[in-house]
Design an enzyme around this catalytic site. Structure first.
Site, PDB file in Angstrom:
ATOM      1  N   GLU A  61      63.519  84.136  43.844  1.00 29.52           N
ATOM      2  CA  GLU A  61      62.110  83.992  44.203  1.00 29.52           C
ATOM      3  C   GLU A  61      61.670  85.423  44.922  1.00 29.52           C
ATOM      4  O   GLU A  61      62.410  85.721  45.830  1.00 29.52           O
ATOM      5  CB  GLU A  61      61.817  82.924  45.294  1.00 29.52           C
ATOM      6  CG  GLU A  61      60.448  82.797  45.960  1.00 29.52           C
ATOM      7  CD  GLU A  61      60.388  82.180  47.238  1.00 29.52           C
ATOM      8  OE1 GLU A  61      59.613  82.525  48.142  1.00 29.52           O
ATOM      9  OE2 GLU A  61      61.023  80.804  47.211  1.00 29.52           O
ATOM     10  N   LYS A 118      59.031  72.218  48.932  1.00 24.96           N
ATOM     11  CA  LYS A 118      59.577  72.994  49.859  1.00 24.96           C
ATOM     12  C   LYS A 118      59.504  72.529  51.289  1.00 24.96           C
ATOM     13  O   LYS A 118      58.429  72.850  51.691  1.00 24.96           O
ATOM     14  CB  LYS A 118      59.239  74.495  49.833  1.00 24.96           C
ATOM     15  CG  LYS A 118      60.040  75.388  50.568  1.00 24.96           C
ATOM     16  CD  LYS A 118      59.792  77.008  50.342  1.00 24.96           C
ATOM     17  CE  LYS A 118      58.338  77.225  50.963  1.00 24.96           C
ATOM     18  NZ  LYS A 118      57.984  78.820  51.061  1.00 24.96           N
TER      19      LYS A 118
END
Length: 217
Positions: free
Chosen positions: A43, A132
């Site tokens: 990411e 998340k």
């Protein structure tokens, strides 16, 4: 990549490496080292200047063997920037229905950031591929994860924020679909004087810890 594809990717790897720095000049080099150590999901935070160019470079360099997402996505315009750069998934720090809607329009699955039970449930109902739980360490770590997962065992959770090597097994053993790590994994490797050799060592350790839970549901 669609929602279920990202879920499968997380199950197959159990680890997301987060690249975030003052600038993105070493993102591609660090991504190459991480990939060589076995990290397949990365990411790149859009809060880092140059992140979109880095995403495009990493995609070209590593090809389809790596999954490169854009992180810190908070605005609809961020979705378009990430999609145009070639990101294969998005990661948000918060629950923004407009961002989720635009991501779905652009065909990008989202790991949506949330903290409270209400936010986690909302993110899932808005179509997140996974949620998340951020910032996990600041609110109790593994104890908090277990507490919120108990009434919502069907929601795939990715604890993020202060996840250290010693935490990986604990989170995955408690049912997380994956863990995401930034500084504890990447360290100083994104700075001009940072050690890519040390990064390779840490990455191998994180991959080994996560590998024990690969393909388990």
């Amino acid at each position: 990549m669609i929602q279920h594809d990202l879920q499968d990717t997380l199950i197959e790897n159990r680890l997301v490496a987060i690249l975030r720095a003052a600038e993105a000049s070493r993102f591609a080099d660090a991504a190459t080292v991480l990939h060589a150590a076995g990290v397949r999901v990365l990411e790149a935070a859009l809060t880092t200047p140059g992140a979109t160019d880095a995403i495009a470079t990493i995609r070209k360099k590593l090809g389809d063997d790596a999954h490169i997402g854009a992180g810190s996505v908070r605005e609809v315009s961020d979705v378009d920037k990430a999609a145009d750069a070639g990101a294969t998934f998005l990661v948000t720090p918060t629950v923004n229905p407009l961002v989720m809607e635009r991501a779905h329009e652009r065909g990008l699955p989202v790991i949506c950031g949330a903290l409270t039970p209400t936010e986690i449930d909302q993110a899932w109902r808005l179509g997140a591929a996974a949620v998340k739980v951020f910032p996990i360490a600041a609110v109790g770590g593994i104890a908090y994860l277990r507490a919120v997962r108990a009434p919502m065992p069907d929601i795939p959770l990715v604890p993020t924020g202060g996840v250290h090597l010693a935490d990986v097994a604990k989170y995955l053993e408690s049912g997380s679909i994956a863990v995401a790590a930034a500084t504890p994994l990447v360290g100083d490797a994104l700075t001009s004087k940072g050690s890519l050799t040390d990064l390779a060592t840490r990455a191998s350790e994180f991959v080994a810890a996560a590998a024990k839970y690969v393909s388990r549901t």
